[in-house]
Design a protein around this motif. Sequence first.
Motif, PDB file in Angstrom:
ATOM      1  N   UNK A  50     101.294  66.407   9.585  1.00 42.09           N
ATOM      2  CA  UNK A  50     100.856  65.026   9.766  1.00 42.09           C
ATOM      3  C   UNK A  50     102.025  64.062   9.940  1.00 42.09           C
ATOM      4  N   UNK A  51     103.153  64.323   9.277  1.00 38.00           N
ATOM      5  CA  UNK A  51     104.299  63.419   9.349  1.00 38.00           C
ATOM      6  C   UNK A  51     105.136  63.693  10.597  1.00 38.00           C
ATOM      7  N   UNK A  52     105.606  62.638  11.281  1.00 37.16           N
ATOM      8  CA  UNK A  52     106.473  62.860  12.440  1.00 37.16           C
ATOM      9  C   UNK A  52     107.838  63.424  12.062  1.00 37.16           C
ATOM     10  N   UNK A  53     108.208  63.313  10.792  1.00 39.30           N
ATOM     11  CA  UNK A  53     109.480  63.844  10.302  1.00 39.30           C
ATOM     12  C   UNK A  53     109.199  65.036   9.394  1.00 39.30           C
ATOM     13  N   UNK A  54     109.550  66.255   9.813  1.00 37.60           N
ATOM     14  CA  UNK A  54     109.272  67.436   8.991  1.00 37.60           C
ATOM     15  C   UNK A  54     109.866  67.348   7.587  1.00 37.60           C
ATOM     16  N   UNK A  55     110.948  66.585   7.428  1.00 37.57           N
ATOM     17  CA  UNK A  55     111.550  66.433   6.104  1.00 37.57           C
ATOM     18  C   UNK A  55     110.640  65.667   5.152  1.00 37.57           C
ATOM     19  N   UNK A  56     109.671  64.939   5.705  1.00 34.86           N
ATOM     20  CA  UNK A  56     108.734  64.164   4.885  1.00 34.86           C
ATOM     21  C   UNK A  56     107.354  64.808   4.804  1.00 34.86           C
ATOM     22  N   UNK A  57     107.250  66.047   5.249  1.00 38.67           N
ATOM     23  CA  UNK A  57     105.938  66.684   5.335  1.00 38.67           C
ATOM     24  C   UNK A  57     105.396  67.056   3.964  1.00 38.67           C
ATOM     25  N   UNK A  58     104.096  67.258   3.909  1.00 38.67           N
ATOM     26  CA  UNK A  58     103.430  67.679   2.685  1.00 38.67           C
ATOM     27  C   UNK A  58     103.813  69.115   2.342  1.00 38.67           C
ATOM     28  N   UNK A  59     103.498  69.518   1.119  1.00 37.77           N
ATOM     29  CA  UNK A  59     103.637  70.926   0.769  1.00 37.77           C
ATOM     30  C   UNK A  59     102.717  71.752   1.652  1.00 37.77           C
ATOM     31  N   UNK A  60     103.188  72.897   2.073  1.00 38.31           N
ATOM     32  CA  UNK A  60     102.428  73.718   3.009  1.00 38.31           C
ATOM     33  C   UNK A  60     101.124  74.213   2.385  1.00 38.31           C
ATOM     34  N   UNK A  61     100.086  74.271   3.203  1.00 42.57           N
ATOM     35  CA  UNK A  61      98.829  74.879   2.781  1.00 42.57           C
ATOM     36  C   UNK A  61      99.070  76.340   2.440  1.00 42.57           C
TER      37      UNK A  61
END
Length: 382
Positions: A50-61
């Motif tokens: 969802x985040x355009x920056x992978x460094x700010x992404x959620x914890x993986x499903x």
Amino acid sequence: MQRRTFIQHTGLLTAAVSTAGPAVFATSQPENVAKNKLPKWKGFNLLDFFSPDPAQSRKATQEDHLKWMQDWGFDFVRLPMAYPAYLKFDRSRNITPNEVYQIDQQAVDRIDTLVALAHKYKLHVSLNLHRAPGYCINAGFNEPYNLWTDQAALDAFCFHWNMWAKRYKNVSATKISFDLLNEPSMRADMNDQHSKRSTVPGDVYRKVAKAASEAIRKENPNHLVIADGNDTGTSVIPELIDLNIGQSCRGYNPGIISHYKAPWANKDPDHLPEPKWPGQVGNKYLSRAMLETFYQPWIELVNKGVGVHCGECGCWNKTPHDVFLAWFTDVLDILSSHGIGFALWEFIGDFGILDSRRTDVAYEDWYGHKLDRKLLNLLLKA
């Protein structure tokens, strides 16, 4: 925690889509109700990309999460993706139009892995561009152009959808679908969250959706394509009815219930009237009747033979839980009674059934997570 929303209904899918006519999916509904051409998928949005920056992404499903969904009886996940999440470019500055084409193969592979895991648990996957080249309902990333007005943006949009269609060209329409663009609207300033919004002109939306669907079906004519409603997902798009494209509504009306005190959706979130359902809130009386009116155009769309699904629905965690459940009971009942499925925003998080951080819920421990059992039971009944 920003939020503003498809899936296989096991045993109810009878045929794939054809470019010669509307999607041919059978669903189980009362005989006096027109059959929705899309299955009554029920599931969740997963925010891994969802985040355009992978460094700010959620914890993986995790695989367990998908297994729980299947075990509980859900059959659908929607993946709202920000296209920059799977690109390679210098993130210390604004992206350029040329860099929009620089695919990061490793990032794409991670998306493939999640799709394959979902399919392992018999979950239909809806790939969605939550942020597309030239448009996103949310700000926070500087777009180099405007999808609705710039041909370069439309060319890039079609490039991305053609890429995804190629990757899944041999996957059945019962297992994957393509949700073109999250919550479209016109915006005075594409990079200003609160700049003035208006309706996308019908002919403009048609041009964009038609081009993208052709880019997808160039790889597989049976690919299932969905378009989110106009006006940020709230309004049907009459201009698309003849294009063999399903349409996706939203379960966020009224916003004073679904997005109470949400800072990204309200300019003054700390000074809002307390939500009630039903009841007088500010200058409006909120009731099921207003929901019936709101969803009537979508019900009429089903009756015209266009597949409809609710790609996003739910409520942020600041709304009192009893108010949320009373309102959401009506939302889901209206959708369900017309064979319209839904995807909750989200599975884990502030809108979710797990770890929503509400202060007025008696949570159940679920393998180290906090489960909102009342909400889960409501979703399962729909």
